[in-house]
Write a protein that holds these residues in place. Structure first.
Motif, PDB file in Angstrom:
ATOM      1  N   ALA A 122       0.831  -1.207   0.000  1.00 39.72           N
ATOM      2  CA  ALA A 122       0.000   0.000   0.000  1.00 39.72           C
ATOM      3  C   ALA A 122       0.862   1.252   0.000  1.00 39.72           C
ATOM      4  O   ALA A 122       1.925   1.273   0.622  1.00 39.72           O
ATOM      5  CB  ALA A 122      -0.931   0.008   1.206  1.00 39.72           C
TER       6      ALA A 122
ATOM      7  N   LEU B  27      -6.108  -3.788   6.900  1.00 34.77           N
ATOM      8  CA  LEU B  27      -5.816  -3.837   5.469  1.00 34.77           C
ATOM      9  C   LEU B  27      -4.669  -4.801   5.194  1.00 34.77           C
ATOM     10  O   LEU B  27      -4.693  -5.558   4.217  1.00 34.77           O
ATOM     11  CB  LEU B  27      -5.471  -2.434   4.954  1.00 34.77           C
TER      12      LEU B  27
ATOM     13  N   TYR C 273      -4.287  -8.617   2.843  1.00 34.82           N
ATOM     14  CA  TYR C 273      -3.262  -9.150   1.944  1.00 34.82           C
ATOM     15  C   TYR C 273      -2.812 -10.541   2.365  1.00 34.82           C
ATOM     16  O   TYR C 273      -2.396 -11.344   1.522  1.00 34.82           O
ATOM     17  CB  TYR C 273      -2.065  -8.198   1.883  1.00 34.82           C
TER      18      TYR C 273
ATOM     19  N   LYS D  31      -4.213  -9.640  -4.022  1.00 30.63           N
ATOM     20  CA  LYS D  31      -4.877  -8.327  -3.911  1.00 30.63           C
ATOM     21  C   LYS D  31      -3.973  -7.237  -4.468  1.00 30.63           C
ATOM     22  O   LYS D  31      -2.766  -7.212  -4.212  1.00 30.63           O
ATOM     23  CB  LYS D  31      -5.207  -8.037  -2.442  1.00 30.63           C
TER      24      LYS D  31
ATOM     25  N   THR E 243      -2.865  -1.103  -2.715  1.00 31.18           N
ATOM     26  CA  THR E 243      -3.810  -0.048  -2.331  1.00 31.18           C
ATOM     27  C   THR E 243      -3.119   1.303  -2.503  1.00 31.18           C
ATOM     28  O   THR E 243      -2.037   1.527  -1.955  1.00 31.18           O
ATOM     29  CB  THR E 243      -4.246  -0.211  -0.857  1.00 31.18           C
TER      30      THR E 243
ATOM     31  N   ASP F  87      -3.811   5.487  -2.444  1.00 26.72           N
ATOM     32  CA  ASP F  87      -4.667   6.656  -2.212  1.00 26.72           C
ATOM     33  C   ASP F  87      -4.530   7.626  -3.383  1.00 26.72           C
ATOM     34  O   ASP F  87      -3.472   7.725  -3.997  1.00 26.72           O
ATOM     35  CB  ASP F  87      -4.268   7.353  -0.904  1.00 26.72           C
TER      36      ASP F  87
END
Length: 206
Positions: A129, A191, A195, A201, A204, A206
């Motif tokens: 992420a 979060l 994973y 996945k 992530t 933003d």
């Protein structure tokens, strides 16, 4: 309205002032940008209650084009639990990590931080992420920060606290300790468990 919107305004005003002071050649514009910087400092001082010299040093002392600071967190799983360290600074728990260092790649930072804070040798596997701190429920602070979460696999060592940590342990998703929210939030840890359940996945962002 976002209760911390004032912080975003102060950060934007400071960024505009710093950019202007970096590139302007006009004396009149220089005065205006200095005034904007002073306004941003006063906004921060008013909201935090900190003395002017401290706010100026932490919030408005950098030069050059303003960019976000980068915080790197290492994610290590063992038997379905996630590695966490207890920070000496506040006595609360977080994923091991810290500021990105000049001269180190993000993967190298994750490996270094886990070794220093948790005593483990790891191999960085992949980015999970890349988050903008303002989009998550962290307490307000003067810096604008991006957070990188990097999955790592243990290759050696044993859990050992470091200079900045007092304890190292693994926790289950529903058995989390009191968190150092300035560093890691519950939603971010959950979060990471997503994973673990789904290694395919997507990152992530933003």
């Amino acid at each position: 309205m976002n209760e911390h919107r004032w912080l975003q305004w102060a950060q934007r005003i400071q960024a505009i002032a710093q950019t202007g002071l970096t590139y302007t050649k006009d004396g009149y514009d220089m005065e205006r940008y200095e005034e904007l910087r002073e306004i941003s400092i006063e906004m921060m001082r008013e909201q935090t209650g900190e003395p002017y010299p401290i706010v100026k040093e932490l919030f408005a002392s950098e030069k050059g084009y303003p960019t976000p600071k980068v915080d790197v967190r290492g994610v290590v799983f063992q038997d379905g639990n996630i590695l966490m360290v207890r920070e000496k600074a506040d006595g609360k728990w977080t994923l091991p990590g810290g500021w990105a260092d000049i001269g180190y790649t993000p993967k190298e930072v994750a490996v270094k931080e886990i070794r220093e804070e948790a005593g483990l040798d790891v191999r960085a596997v992949k980015l999970l992420a890349a988050l903008d701190k303002k989009c998550h429920p962290h307490p307000p602070e003067p810096y604008y920060i991006y957070k990188l979460f990097i999955l790592c696999e243990q290759t050696g060592g044993s859990p050992t606290a470091g200079l900045e940590t007092s304890d190292v342990a693994y926790f289950g998703e529903h058995e989390l300790p009191e968190l150092s929210l300035n560093r890691t939030t519950e939603s971010q840890i959950r979060l990471m468990f997503d994973y673990l359940r789904d290694p395919r996945k997507e990152v992530t962002l933003d």
